[in-house]
Scaffold this active site. Sequence first.
Site, PDB file in Angstrom:
ATOM      1  N   HIS A  18       0.831  -1.202   0.000  1.00  7.84           N
ATOM      2  CA  HIS A  18       0.000   0.000   0.000  1.00  7.84           C
ATOM      3  C   HIS A  18       0.868   1.256   0.000  1.00  7.84           C
ATOM      4  O   HIS A  18       0.866   2.033   0.940  1.00  7.84           O
ATOM      5  CB  HIS A  18      -0.937  -0.001   1.211  1.00  7.84           C
ATOM      6  CG  HIS A  18      -1.898  -1.149   1.182  1.00  7.84           C
ATOM      7  ND1 HIS A  18      -2.930  -1.250   2.068  1.00  7.84           N
ATOM      8  CD2 HIS A  18      -1.996  -2.232   0.381  1.00  7.84           C
ATOM      9  CE1 HIS A  18      -3.620  -2.354   1.823  1.00  7.84           C
ATOM     10  NE2 HIS A  18      -3.060  -2.969   0.790  1.00  7.84           N
ATOM     11  N   ASP A  71      -9.990 -13.060  -5.114  1.00  9.80           N
ATOM     12  CA  ASP A  71     -11.382 -13.256  -4.706  1.00  9.80           C
ATOM     13  C   ASP A  71     -12.382 -13.006  -5.831  1.00  9.80           C
ATOM     14  O   ASP A  71     -13.582 -13.104  -5.640  1.00  9.80           O
ATOM     15  CB  ASP A  71     -11.712 -12.361  -3.515  1.00  9.80           C
ATOM     16  CG  ASP A  71     -11.520 -10.880  -3.802  1.00  9.80           C
ATOM     17  OD1 ASP A  71     -11.115 -10.521  -4.927  1.00  9.80           O
ATOM     18  OD2 ASP A  71     -11.780 -10.075  -2.879  1.00  9.80           O
ATOM     19  N   HIS A  74     -10.950  -8.096  -6.469  1.00 15.02           N
ATOM     20  CA  HIS A  74      -9.787  -7.205  -6.431  1.00 15.02           C
ATOM     21  C   HIS A  74      -8.997  -7.174  -7.730  1.00 15.02           C
ATOM     22  O   HIS A  74      -8.467  -6.132  -8.110  1.00 15.02           O
ATOM     23  CB  HIS A  74      -8.847  -7.610  -5.288  1.00 15.02           C
ATOM     24  CG  HIS A  74      -9.278  -7.145  -3.944  1.00 15.02           C
ATOM     25  ND1 HIS A  74     -10.280  -7.758  -3.232  1.00 15.02           N
ATOM     26  CD2 HIS A  74      -8.848  -6.108  -3.184  1.00 15.02           C
ATOM     27  CE1 HIS A  74     -10.442  -7.136  -2.081  1.00 15.02           C
ATOM     28  NE2 HIS A  74      -9.584  -6.131  -2.028  1.00 15.02           N
ATOM     29  N   ASP A  97      -7.532 -11.647   1.981  1.00 12.35           N
ATOM     30  CA  ASP A  97      -7.870 -10.339   2.556  1.00 12.35           C
ATOM     31  C   ASP A  97      -9.224 -10.385   3.255  1.00 12.35           C
ATOM     32  O   ASP A  97      -9.989  -9.431   3.258  1.00 12.35           O
ATOM     33  CB  ASP A  97      -7.836  -9.233   1.499  1.00 12.35           C
ATOM     34  CG  ASP A  97      -7.699  -7.844   2.110  1.00 12.35           C
ATOM     35  OD1 ASP A  97      -7.140  -7.732   3.223  1.00 12.35           O
ATOM     36  OD2 ASP A  97      -8.162  -6.872   1.496  1.00 12.35           O
ATOM     37  N   ALA A 131     -13.221  -2.771   0.525  1.00 13.60           N
ATOM     38  CA  ALA A 131     -12.784  -2.814   1.928  1.00 13.60           C
ATOM     39  C   ALA A 131     -12.587  -4.263   2.345  1.00 13.60           C
ATOM     40  O   ALA A 131     -13.484  -4.895   2.878  1.00 13.60           O
ATOM     41  CB  ALA A 131     -13.818  -2.136   2.821  1.00 13.60           C
TER      42      ALA A 131
END
Length: 198
Positions: A18, A71, A74, A97, A131
């Site tokens: 990030h 997933d 993403h 995640d 999120a």
Amino acid sequence: AIAFVREAAKKVTVSVAHTTANYDTALEAFRAGAREVTHLYNAMPPFAHRDPGVVGAAFDAPETRCELICDGVHIHPAVVRATFAMFGRDRMILISDTMRAAGMPDGDYTLGGQAVQVHGKRATLADGTIAGSATDLMECLRTAVSFGIPLADAVTAAAVNPAKVLGIYDRVGSLEAGKQANVAVLDRNLELKAVIFH
């Protein structure tokens, strides 16, 4: 940050994550001892042909492994396939995640004190920002395979490589005599049939 990486890497696995770091800065971090990228592609500059960013730097640092959130939300399937082709299965780590809404019905949840709305696999903040994920690692493995990743490569990325990064591959991560029995038994459709844990 580079001085921190150099010192911390003596004791722990340091991961680049990030970040707005460009290619040169990220490559310097890998040369200083960072050995992993958390959430490849997410919250970092894109892999561009004139400015390859963290993704390009990770590729040019052969000791570095990359986590990929597989997933189905993403990362686009084509990018998942391209990333496995570019890095090879021994450098990929499948991750989920997962947030605490995984396995729960659609609805309102929280993540780090922020309100999160879950619809299917997608978990978002009020402004639409992704999120976390409502998908567990087993579903991520199935998703990777459905995207065209060979099963053996997906299993390596989900089980073997994480154990190696964590420094526990001598105990877990593969089926070998003397290792802990920590096994997920799947059928041909990759549905979980049993768990053996010792």
